[in-house]
Design a protein around this motif. Structure first.
Motif, PDB file in Angstrom:
ATOM      1  N   ALA A   1      30.342  42.558  45.915  1.00  0.00           N
ATOM      2  CA  ALA A   1      30.205  41.132  46.231  1.00  0.00           C
ATOM      3  C   ALA A   1      29.706  40.340  45.024  1.00  0.00           C
ATOM      4  O   ALA A   1      29.634  39.112  45.069  1.00  0.00           O
ATOM      5  CB  ALA A   1      29.272  40.935  47.419  1.00  0.00           C
TER       6      ALA A   1
ATOM      7  N   THR B   1      28.227  37.960  50.156  1.00  0.00           N
ATOM      8  CA  THR B   1      29.425  38.683  50.559  1.00  0.00           C
ATOM      9  C   THR B   1      30.676  37.984  50.006  1.00  0.00           C
ATOM     10  O   THR B   1      30.590  36.962  49.338  1.00  0.00           O
ATOM     11  CB  THR B   1      29.473  38.828  52.099  1.00  0.00           C
ATOM     12  OG1 THR B   1      30.602  39.607  52.445  1.00  0.00           O
ATOM     13  CG2 THR B   1      29.555  37.493  52.787  1.00  0.00           C
ATOM     14  N   ALA B   2      31.824  38.581  50.245  1.00  0.00           N
ATOM     15  CA  ALA B   2      33.126  38.009  49.890  1.00  0.00           C
ATOM     16  C   ALA B   2      34.142  38.832  50.665  1.00  0.00           C
ATOM     17  O   ALA B   2      33.806  39.913  51.159  1.00  0.00           O
ATOM     18  CB  ALA B   2      33.388  38.114  48.385  1.00  0.00           C
ATOM     19  N   THR B   3      35.356  38.364  50.759  1.00  0.00           N
ATOM     20  CA  THR B   3      36.363  39.129  51.503  1.00  0.00           C
ATOM     21  C   THR B   3      36.596  40.473  50.804  1.00  0.00           C
ATOM     22  O   THR B   3      36.429  40.575  49.584  1.00  0.00           O
ATOM     23  CB  THR B   3      37.708  38.382  51.560  1.00  0.00           C
ATOM     24  OG1 THR B   3      38.166  38.192  50.202  1.00  0.00           O
ATOM     25  CG2 THR B   3      37.580  37.039  52.245  1.00  0.00           C
ATOM     26  N   PRO B   4      36.988  41.510  51.567  1.00  0.00           N
ATOM     27  CA  PRO B   4      37.222  42.826  50.969  1.00  0.00           C
ATOM     28  C   PRO B   4      38.231  42.782  49.818  1.00  0.00           C
ATOM     29  O   PRO B   4      38.051  43.439  48.796  1.00  0.00           O
ATOM     30  CB  PRO B   4      37.771  43.658  52.133  1.00  0.00           C
ATOM     31  CG  PRO B   4      37.235  42.992  53.351  1.00  0.00           C
ATOM     32  CD  PRO B   4      37.138  41.542  53.031  1.00  0.00           C
ATOM     33  N   ARG B   5      39.269  41.975  49.980  1.00  0.00           N
ATOM     34  CA  ARG B   5      40.294  41.893  48.937  1.00  0.00           C
ATOM     35  C   ARG B   5      39.711  41.323  47.646  1.00  0.00           C
ATOM     36  O   ARG B   5      39.949  41.801  46.552  1.00  0.00           O
ATOM     37  CB  ARG B   5      41.467  41.029  49.438  1.00  0.00           C
ATOM     38  CG  ARG B   5      42.701  41.122  48.579  1.00  0.00           C
ATOM     39  CD  ARG B   5      43.282  42.523  48.637  1.00  0.00           C
ATOM     40  NE  ARG B   5      44.528  42.653  47.896  1.00  0.00           N
ATOM     41  CZ  ARG B   5      45.214  43.776  47.811  1.00  0.00           C
ATOM     42  NH1 ARG B   5      44.784  44.875  48.415  1.00  0.00           N
ATOM     43  NH2 ARG B   5      46.332  43.827  47.127  1.00  0.00           N
ATOM     44  N   GLU B   6      38.934  40.271  47.810  1.00  0.00           N
ATOM     45  CA  GLU B   6      38.303  39.614  46.654  1.00  0.00           C
ATOM     46  C   GLU B   6      37.357  40.588  45.950  1.00  0.00           C
ATOM     47  O   GLU B   6      37.323  40.682  44.725  1.00  0.00           O
ATOM     48  CB  GLU B   6      37.525  38.378  47.151  1.00  0.00           C
ATOM     49  CG  GLU B   6      36.626  37.738  46.097  1.00  0.00           C
ATOM     50  CD  GLU B   6      37.272  36.555  45.384  1.00  0.00           C
ATOM     51  OE1 GLU B   6      38.394  36.178  45.772  1.00  0.00           O
ATOM     52  OE2 GLU B   6      36.660  36.034  44.437  1.00  0.00           O
ATOM     53  N   ARG B   7      36.608  41.354  46.728  1.00  0.00           N
ATOM     54  CA  ARG B   7      35.657  42.288  46.133  1.00  0.00           C
ATOM     55  C   ARG B   7      36.391  43.391  45.375  1.00  0.00           C
ATOM     56  O   ARG B   7      36.002  43.783  44.281  1.00  0.00           O
ATOM     57  CB  ARG B   7      34.736  42.853  47.221  1.00  0.00           C
ATOM     58  CG  ARG B   7      33.820  41.756  47.767  1.00  0.00           C
ATOM     59  CD  ARG B   7      32.785  42.275  48.716  1.00  0.00           C
ATOM     60  NE  ARG B   7      33.255  42.520  50.069  1.00  0.00           N
ATOM     61  CZ  ARG B   7      33.188  43.687  50.699  1.00  0.00           C
ATOM     62  NH1 ARG B   7      32.686  44.740  50.101  1.00  0.00           N
ATOM     63  NH2 ARG B   7      33.611  43.798  51.934  1.00  0.00           N
TER      64      ARG B   7
ATOM     65  N   GLU C   1      40.252  49.066  47.163  1.00  0.00           N
ATOM     66  CA  GLU C   1      39.889  48.368  48.394  1.00  0.00           C
ATOM     67  C   GLU C   1      39.504  49.376  49.473  1.00  0.00           C
ATOM     68  O   GLU C   1      38.538  49.170  50.217  1.00  0.00           O
ATOM     69  CB  GLU C   1      41.045  47.476  48.863  1.00  0.00           C
ATOM     70  CG  GLU C   1      40.619  46.487  49.935  1.00  0.00           C
ATOM     71  CD  GLU C   1      41.709  45.503  50.327  1.00  0.00           C
ATOM     72  OE1 GLU C   1      42.677  45.318  49.559  1.00  0.00           O
ATOM     73  OE2 GLU C   1      41.581  44.911  51.415  1.00  0.00           O
TER      74      GLU C   1
ATOM     75  N   ASP D   1      31.387  50.683  52.559  1.00  0.00           N
ATOM     76  CA  ASP D   1      30.761  49.679  53.448  1.00  0.00           C
ATOM     77  C   ASP D   1      30.581  50.242  54.851  1.00  0.00           C
ATOM     78  O   ASP D   1      29.547  50.042  55.480  1.00  0.00           O
ATOM     79  CB  ASP D   1      31.648  48.431  53.566  1.00  0.00           C
ATOM     80  CG  ASP D   1      31.652  47.597  52.305  1.00  0.00           C
ATOM     81  OD1 ASP D   1      30.806  47.845  51.423  1.00  0.00           O
ATOM     82  OD2 ASP D   1      32.515  46.712  52.210  1.00  0.00           O
TER      83      ASP D   1
ATOM     84  N   ASP E   1      28.952  33.243  50.969  1.00  0.00           N
ATOM     85  CA  ASP E   1      30.255  33.878  50.828  1.00  0.00           C
ATOM     86  C   ASP E   1      30.794  33.418  49.479  1.00  0.00           C
ATOM     87  O   ASP E   1      31.080  32.241  49.283  1.00  0.00           O
ATOM     88  CB  ASP E   1      31.186  33.445  51.960  1.00  0.00           C
ATOM     89  CG  ASP E   1      32.536  34.149  51.880  1.00  0.00           C
ATOM     90  OD1 ASP E   1      32.932  34.580  50.768  1.00  0.00           O
ATOM     91  OD2 ASP E   1      33.206  34.252  52.915  1.00  0.00           O
TER      92      ASP E   1
ATOM     93  N   THR F   1      33.552  34.172  47.981  1.00  0.00           N
ATOM     94  CA  THR F   1      35.005  34.079  47.808  1.00  0.00           C
ATOM     95  C   THR F   1      35.343  32.683  47.283  1.00  0.00           C
ATOM     96  O   THR F   1      34.946  31.691  47.882  1.00  0.00           O
ATOM     97  CB  THR F   1      35.746  34.302  49.155  1.00  0.00           C
ATOM     98  OG1 THR F   1      35.181  35.439  49.797  1.00  0.00           O
ATOM     99  CG2 THR F   1      37.235  34.511  48.945  1.00  0.00           C
TER     100      THR F   1
END
Ligand code: C5P
Length: 222
Positions: free
Chosen positions: A13, A145-151, A171, A178, A199, A201
């Motif tokens: 993140a 946090t951030a979206t899984p794709r972004e991370r 991913e 997680d 967040d 993202t």
């Protein structure tokens, strides 16, 4: 006055980069607690101890002399007098660390060391359970946090195309870590009730850090 800042959240993140920037801006000490679990995992793997062998890994965690030294770019990690900083980010450790982190005695030992480091205040500590367990009285708690794709994309860019791992694999690896961190019994990854959620993202790391510095100065001024 000086305060303690807890930054928790899922893998990738941006916690460590943000925490480092915040520490630099405030002239605080940055503590990367994930590196401590990684160091125990490294030593378990090197000694041929199965990472889910609670008793052996627990004993190892108590025997190791783990020292964190704040560095200019990133924190140095020394174990039993050896600088292991460059060995902590391998796929093997990524895949094993969450098993080590599920062990109660390991968590007790790491939390004890982390509390000692925060005793004098002026610490920015990043991890999974800092606001909920390690420093429940931290004056400022952030859940990043951030979206899984972004991370996964951020990690992918960090590692570079030569790392031999695809974005999809990354991913998956992150999602699995997680899941283990959220589902474990002791000190699972969860947002503290009094943590502020960010967040990230679509935000830059600098924007996130600036927001946290602003909050910190508000808290420290009161
Ligand atoms: O932050 P980082 O990704 O380096 O953390 C590696 C792993 O260490 C996490 O996936 C988690 O299993 C464990 N960890 C933890 N509690 C912390 C910090 C890290 O359980 N405070």
């Amino acid at each position: 006055h000086r305060i303690n800042i807890a930054i928790d959240g899922p893998a990738g993140a941006g916690k460590s980069t943000v925490a480092r920037l915040v520490a630099k801006a405030l002239q605080y000490i940055y503590v990367d607690t994930g590196a401590m679990y990684r160091a125990v995992t490294l030593k378990a793997l090197e000694s041929g101890i199965a990472t889910d062998d609670s008793e052996m890994v627990g004993r190892l965690a108590y025997d190791l002399d783990i020292a964190l030294l704040p560095g200019a770019e990133s924190q140095q990690v020394w174990v039993n007098g050896e600088d292991v900083s460059d060995k902590l980010r391998s796929h093997e450790i990524n895949r094993n660390v969450s098993y080590v982190a599920r062990i109660e005695s390991v968590r007790n030992r790491m939390s004890e060391l982390q509390r000692l480091m925060a005793e004098e205040k002026g610490v920015v500590m990043d991890g999974r359970d800092i606001g909920t367990h390690v420093l429940p009285n931290a004056e400022l708690k952030v859940f990043l946090t951030a979206t899984p794709r972004e991370r996964a994309s951020r990690r992918f860019l960090e590692l570079g195309p030569d790392a031999g791992i695809s974005l999809d694999q990354l991913e998956q690896e992150i999602a699995e870590r997680d899941r283990l961190d959220q589902e474990r019994e002791i000190a699972p990854l969860v947002q503290a009730a009094d943590a502020r959620l960010i967040d990230s993202t679509g935000l830059t790391i600098e924007q996130v850090a600036e927001e946290i510095v602003r909050w910190s100065l508000e808290k420290a001024g009161t």
